[in-house]
Motif scaffolding. Structure first.
Motif, short mmCIF file in Angstrom:
data_model
loop_
_atom_site.label_atom_id
_atom_site.label_comp_id
_atom_site.label_asym_id
_atom_site.label_seq_id
_atom_site.Cartn_x
_atom_site.Cartn_y
_atom_site.Cartn_z
N VAL A 176 0.93 -1.08 -0.04
CA VAL A 176 0.11 0.08 0.22
C VAL A 176 1.01 1.19 -0.06
CG1 VAL A 176 -1.75 1.37 1.30
CG2 VAL A 176 -1.79 -1.26 1.22
N ILE A 177 0.61 2.12 -0.97
CA ILE A 177 1.58 3.24 -1.19
C ILE A 177 0.92 4.50 -1.22
CG2 ILE A 177 3.05 4.54 -2.65
CD1 ILE A 177 4.09 1.69 -3.60
N ARG A 178 1.22 5.62 -0.34
CA ARG A 178 0.45 6.74 -0.47
C ARG A 178 1.32 7.80 -1.01
NH1 ARG A 178 -1.90 7.09 4.71
NH2 ARG A 178 -3.83 6.27 3.81
N GLY A 179 1.15 8.40 -1.88
CA GLY A 179 2.04 9.34 -2.67
C GLY A 179 3.35 8.43 -3.21
N ASP A 180 4.43 8.82 -2.46
CA ASP A 180 5.61 8.03 -2.62
C ASP A 180 6.29 7.17 -1.68
OD1 ASP A 180 6.58 10.29 -1.46
OD2 ASP A 180 8.13 10.75 -2.69
N LYS A 181 5.44 7.22 -0.62
CA LYS A 181 5.62 6.28 0.59
C LYS A 181 4.98 5.19 0.83
CE LYS A 181 6.12 7.39 5.49
NZ LYS A 181 5.87 8.10 6.71
N LEU A 182 5.88 4.05 0.92
CA LEU A 182 5.18 2.91 1.35
C LEU A 182 4.64 2.81 3.00
CD1 LEU A 182 4.92 -0.14 0.72
CD2 LEU A 182 7.11 -0.85 1.72
N ILE A 183 3.24 2.59 2.84
CA ILE A 183 2.75 2.57 4.22
C ILE A 183 2.57 1.32 4.99
CG2 ILE A 183 1.84 5.18 4.04
CD1 ILE A 183 -0.77 4.07 3.76
N LEU A 184 2.26 0.23 3.97
CA LEU A 184 1.99 -1.07 4.64
C LEU A 184 2.47 -2.18 3.59
CD1 LEU A 184 0.44 -2.49 6.81
CD2 LEU A 184 -1.89 -2.34 5.37
N TYR A 185 2.94 -3.11 4.06
CA TYR A 185 3.38 -4.33 3.47
C TYR A 185 3.01 -5.51 3.81
CZ TYR A 185 5.90 -7.02 -0.03
OH TYR A 185 6.18 -8.07 -1.07
N GLY A 186 2.25 -6.52 3.36
CA GLY A 186 1.95 -7.65 4.09
C GLY A 186 1.67 -8.73 3.31
N GLY A 187 0.83 -9.83 3.68
CA GLY A 187 0.42 -10.64 2.99
C GLY A 187 -0.94 -11.59 3.36
N PHE A 188 -1.56 -12.24 2.50
CA PHE A 188 -2.53 -13.15 2.76
C PHE A 188 -1.95 -14.62 2.97
CE2 PHE A 188 -5.21 -9.69 1.45
CZ PHE A 188 -6.50 -9.97 1.75
N ILE A 189 -2.30 -15.26 3.98
CA ILE A 189 -1.55 -16.64 4.17
C ILE A 189 -2.66 -17.67 4.60
CG2 ILE A 189 0.43 -18.00 5.32
CD1 ILE A 189 1.76 -15.24 5.79
N PHE A 190 -2.79 -18.53 3.58
CA PHE A 190 -3.60 -19.82 4.15
C PHE A 190 -2.53 -20.88 4.46
CE2 PHE A 190 -6.77 -17.70 1.54
CZ PHE A 190 -8.08 -17.77 2.38
N HIS A 191 -2.75 -21.20 5.73
CA HIS A 191 -1.82 -22.28 6.15
C HIS A 191 -2.39 -23.52 5.75
CE1 HIS A 191 0.70 -19.66 8.44
NE2 HIS A 191 -0.39 -19.06 9.19
N SER A 192 -1.47 -24.72 5.75
CA SER A 192 -1.86 -25.86 5.20
C SER A 192 -0.86 -26.89 5.45
CB SER A 192 -1.98 -25.73 3.64
OG SER A 192 -0.69 -25.43 2.94
N PRO A 193 -0.69 -28.05 4.88
CA PRO A 193 0.28 -29.07 5.45
C PRO A 193 1.67 -28.66 4.99
CG PRO A 193 -1.53 -30.25 4.42
CD PRO A 193 -1.69 -28.77 4.22
N HIS A 194 1.91 -27.57 4.00
CA HIS A 194 3.26 -27.49 3.52
C HIS A 194 4.03 -26.82 4.77
CE1 HIS A 194 1.63 -23.23 2.82
NE2 HIS A 194 2.88 -22.82 2.74
N ASP A 195 3.22 -26.01 5.70
CA ASP A 195 4.00 -25.41 6.82
C ASP A 195 3.31 -25.60 8.02
OD1 ASP A 195 1.31 -24.10 6.86
OD2 ASP A 195 2.35 -22.08 6.59
N GLY A 196 3.04 -27.03 8.01
CA GLY A 196 2.64 -27.41 9.52
C GLY A 196 1.32 -26.80 9.95
N PHE A 197 0.56 -26.29 8.85
CA PHE A 197 -0.61 -25.74 9.34
C PHE A 197 -0.61 -24.35 10.49
CE2 PHE A 197 -2.26 -30.00 8.23
CZ PHE A 197 -3.01 -29.29 7.27
N GLY A 198 0.71 -23.75 10.10
CA GLY A 198 0.98 -22.58 10.78
C GLY A 198 1.39 -22.67 12.24
N SER A 199 1.94 -24.01 12.43
CA SER A 199 2.50 -24.32 13.72
C SER A 199 3.85 -23.93 14.15
CB SER A 199 2.42 -25.92 14.16
OG SER A 199 3.17 -26.43 13.19
N GLY A 200 4.63 -23.51 13.10
CA GLY A 200 6.03 -23.18 13.14
C GLY A 200 7.00 -24.32 13.18
N SER A 201 6.41 -25.50 12.91
CA SER A 201 7.16 -26.93 12.36
C SER A 201 7.68 -26.66 11.05
CB SER A 201 6.39 -28.01 12.53
OG SER A 201 5.47 -28.08 11.57
N ALA A 202 8.57 -27.40 10.76
CA ALA A 202 9.27 -27.85 9.55
C ALA A 202 8.15 -28.03 8.41
CB ALA A 202 10.34 -28.72 9.52
N PRO A 203 8.32 -27.62 7.41
CA PRO A 203 9.51 -26.70 6.67
C PRO A 203 9.24 -25.16 6.77
CG PRO A 203 7.98 -27.30 4.94
CD PRO A 203 7.19 -27.74 6.45
#
Length: 86
Positions: free
Chosen positions: A58-85
């Protein structure tokens, strides 16, 4: 206006959210980005390395004011548990 540079990933994420009864949650979060856009900010969506995820800026004028993401957790990331991988 929101610029979609996800190469179709936004549509995949919306479909996933709908299929898994998460559309209301998705819409609530996405509406925040729409609000920034309506306020005159430049909002851009990008593909992320994780499946069914995307980044945004999100940019206002020439300044970045917000950067983020949409993340759906699934088996690829341990359902967001912080476990491998994550």
């Amino acid at each position: 206006m929101i610029k979609d540079k996800t190469g179709g990933r936004l549509d995949q994420i919306k479909a996933f959210a709908k299929e898994n009864n998460l559309l209301e949650n998705f819409n609530k979060t996405f509406s925040r980005l729409e609000q920034y856009s309506e306020e005159g900010c430049s909002v851009t969506l990008f593909s992320d390395f994780a499946p069914l995820s995307m980044e945004f800026s999100v940019i206002r004028g020439d300044k970045l004011i917000l950067y983020g993401g949409f993340i759906f957790h699934s088996p690829h990331d341990g359902f967001g548990s912080g476990s491998a991988p994550a």
